[in-house]
Design a protein around this motif. Structure first.
Motif, mmCIF file in Angstrom:
data_model
loop_
_atom_site.group_PDB
_atom_site.id
_atom_site.type_symbol
_atom_site.label_atom_id
_atom_site.label_comp_id
_atom_site.label_asym_id
_atom_site.label_seq_id
_atom_site.Cartn_x
_atom_site.Cartn_y
_atom_site.Cartn_z
ATOM 1 N N CYS A 1 3.962 1.508 -1.098
ATOM 2 C CA CYS A 1 4.674 1.607 -2.293
ATOM 3 C C CYS A 1 3.807 2.273 -3.608
ATOM 4 C CB CYS A 1 5.007 0.196 -2.883
ATOM 5 S SG CYS A 1 6.024 0.238 -4.536
ATOM 6 N N SER A 2 2.602 1.779 -3.645
ATOM 7 C CA SER A 2 1.461 2.325 -4.427
ATOM 8 C C SER A 2 1.238 3.849 -4.262
ATOM 9 C CB SER A 2 0.081 1.353 -4.518
ATOM 10 O OG SER A 2 0.526 0.000 -4.611
ATOM 11 N N GLU B 1 0.861 -1.264 -0.086
ATOM 12 C CA GLU B 1 0.093 0.157 0.137
ATOM 13 C C GLU B 1 0.758 1.243 0.029
ATOM 14 O OE1 GLU B 1 -3.730 -1.586 2.592
ATOM 15 O OE2 GLU B 1 -2.205 -0.619 3.658
ATOM 16 N N LEU C 1 2.304 1.422 -11.368
ATOM 17 C CA LEU C 1 2.000 0.912 -9.946
ATOM 18 C C LEU C 1 2.428 -0.509 -9.984
ATOM 19 C CD1 LEU C 1 -1.081 3.089 -9.082
ATOM 20 C CD2 LEU C 1 1.353 3.593 -8.572
ATOM 21 N N PRO C 2 2.635 -1.173 -8.565
ATOM 22 C CA PRO C 2 2.541 -2.334 -8.644
ATOM 23 C C PRO C 2 1.292 -3.257 -9.039
ATOM 24 C CG PRO C 2 3.511 -1.549 -6.725
ATOM 25 C CD PRO C 2 2.815 -0.238 -7.551
ATOM 26 N N ASN D 1 4.578 5.794 -4.847
ATOM 27 C CA ASN D 1 4.776 5.746 -6.419
ATOM 28 C C ASN D 1 4.114 6.763 -7.185
ATOM 29 O OD1 ASN D 1 7.008 4.832 -8.086
ATOM 30 N ND2 ASN D 1 5.096 3.729 -9.340
ATOM 31 N N PHE E 1 7.164 -2.830 -10.108
ATOM 32 C CA PHE E 1 6.644 -1.446 -10.482
ATOM 33 C C PHE E 1 7.439 -0.370 -11.268
ATOM 34 C CE2 PHE E 1 8.629 -0.808 -6.499
ATOM 35 C CZ PHE E 1 9.299 0.245 -6.351
#
Length: 513
Positions: free
Chosen positions: A196-197, A194, A283-284, A200, A277
């Protein structure tokens, strides 16, 4: 007194664990001592770090992790030398336009000023203050809700390190924490994925893919101020920010087989799995589908870069021959199976067996990339058979070895390997020729074109004479059957791809498949 046998066997697991712990401790001590010895005059700085954490066992273990692996990392100081010996490194932000930057670099070249590079080992140059600050900040980020469940070994590998690849060590970790962690705090994220998303998506407003005309590897600071860069610089900055925020991430890399050059992207760890990603881009959950959906982006091999040691990918079965390639970095892990949907095992026989009877056991799977055959995977040879595991099919390759360690020697003709591992070798038949008319590139219509075929006798591309040429096409009547071809202009430009003819059509691997 004689101990009963049943008591001996009951104690054996305990003895085994104690022996194993003793063995691991001795190995760690030996690794640390090797690193400290290699540090030379910088040893005292590193010992200051260890002494600083003598009463904090977890931070001491983290410090040992960094120091033990620092001998494998380096950076380069890059600059021009001006009259009087002054070092000068221009910044992209110094120039209003790309043309102004190019004109400035041209003026330096005309004055005889060429880029210079001095390489430095981390273990011999980084001081205790830098390392202590990095460790303390990393532990501070590790306490965040999305990071606190990350196991200590994962923390050491993917949050703690002060560098991503080979960039100049950056002091921006605290600034990146202060800039980006509040956003994650306010959003209430609870997992690395979460975090990272969300981060990013924010990075997409901070940096973009941009051309970098300077002949230097960018620093974290330069990419941040410039607002972007090429994929490796984007990765360095994006992953540096993620780690500063307590998000466990690694860099992934590949050498293209359907385009020239290569690519770098990121992967975030969660619950024992990595999710790829594009830093500041996909995004992932989006990035892998982009690689698989767009045929020219489908990788043949993928490697993950670590701060700590991993085994050389593909090198377990044979001794090293001394040939230098990035694939032999002990920091790389072959993660191709995480990306390739239907990997194949490449088994290909060498050609001209008697001539190559002295070939070494280590072999290289090569793709034609930016004017030369470049290794994309390491493998082994048994008698006349070369083996490579976990490879993406539907590609054109060639197998080489390096018996003297200095340069590649080609063991096979180029070959096309389909998605099922079936191989078709391109051995030209000069006694049987075919005709074909090739279109010229729209932006390069006025340049002279040459058609080459791969000559298995000379292990090189040999030119063919054209029968006629026009404004937008060039025709040939003397093309050997079953030949690997290359239709190119003299300019050194990207993606002048090799191909072959089949059923009166050009078959090239950069098509969307």
């Amino acid at each position: 007194m004689r101990i009963p046998e049943n008591r001996i066997f009951r104690c054996f697991p305990v003895w085994g664990c104690l022996l194993a712990l003793c063995f691991l401790s001795c190995r760690r001590d030996a690794a640390l001592e090797r690193a400290l010895t290699f540090a030379g005059d910088n040893r005292q700085e590193l010992e200051h770090v260890l002494l600083h954490y003598k009463d904090d066992s977890l931070k001491l273990a983290a410090a040992r992790f960094l120091i033990e692996n620092m001998p494998y990392h380096f950076y380069e100081e890059e600059f021009y030398t001006l009259p009087g010996g002054k070092r000068y490194r221009p910044q992209l932000t110094d120039f209003p336009t790309e043309e102004a930057c190019k004109a400035h670099l041209d003026s330096l070249a005309r004055a005889g000023r060429m880029p210079q590079r001095h390489r430095y080992k981390d273990i011999r140059t980084l001081d205790s203050a830098f390392l202590v600050r990095n460790i303390d900040l990393a532990f501070e980020a590790w306490r965040k809700p999305w990071a606190k469940q990350v196991p200590f070994p994962v923390f050491c590998r993917y949050i703690l390190p002060y560098r991503i690849s080979r960039e100049y060590p950056s002091g921006l970790r605290e600034e990146m924490m202060e800039t980006f962690i509040p956003m994650l705090d306010s959003a209430g994220v609870t997992t690395p994925l979460e975090a990272c998303s969300l981060l990013n998506a924010r990075l997409g407003t901070v940096m973009k893919y941009k051309k970098n005309l300077l002949p230097f590897y960018p620093t974290i600071e330069e990419t941040y101020v410039w607002g972007g860069g090429l994929c490796e610089g984007m990765c360095d900055l994006g992953l540096f920010i993620m780690r500063a925020a307590g998000i466990p991430v690694a860099m992934e890399k590949t050498l293209w087989t359907r385009m020239d050059r290569g690519h770098h992207w990121g992967a975030v760890w969660q619950d024992g799995r990595f999710h790829c990603f594009g830093p500041g881009e996909q995004l992932p959950g989006e990035h892998l589908s982009v690689l698989n959906r767009r045929g020219h982006l489908r990788p043949a091999k993928v490697y993950r870069s670590h701060f700590d040691l991993h085994s050389v990918p593909g090198g377990e079965e044979s001794a090293d021959d001394g040939y230098a390639t990035w694939l032999k970095s002990p920091l790389l892990e072959d993660v191709s199976l995480e990306y390739i949907k239907d990997p194949v095992e490449v088994r290909v026989a060498t050609d001209r067996v008697r001539e190559f009877a002295d070939a070494t056991g280590q072999v290289y799977l090569c793709a034609y990339n930016y004017y030369k055959w470049e290794p994309v995977a390491l493998g082994c040879r048994t008698d006349t058979v070369c083996l490579f595991r976990g490879v993406g099919g539907d590609n054109i390759f060639l197998v080489a070895d390096a018996p003297t360690g200095g340069r590649l020697r080609f063991l096979t003709a180029p070959f096309y390997m389909d998605a099922h591992g079936r191989i078709r070798k391109f051995v030209p038949r000069p006694e049987r020729v075919q005709a074909f008319t090739f279109p010229k590139r729209k932006k390069l219509l006025n340049r002279p074109y040459t058609l080459y075929y791969w000559n298995v006798e000379t292990d090189s591309f040999s030119p063919l004479e054209y029968s006629s040429t026009a404004d937008s096409t060039q025709s040939y009547t003397n093309i050997p059957e079953n030949a690997l071809l290359w239709f190119t202009v003299p300019d050194r430009i990207v993606n002048q791809r090799v191909f072959y003819l089949e059923n009166d059509s050009v078959i090239t691997m950069n098509l969307i498949r």
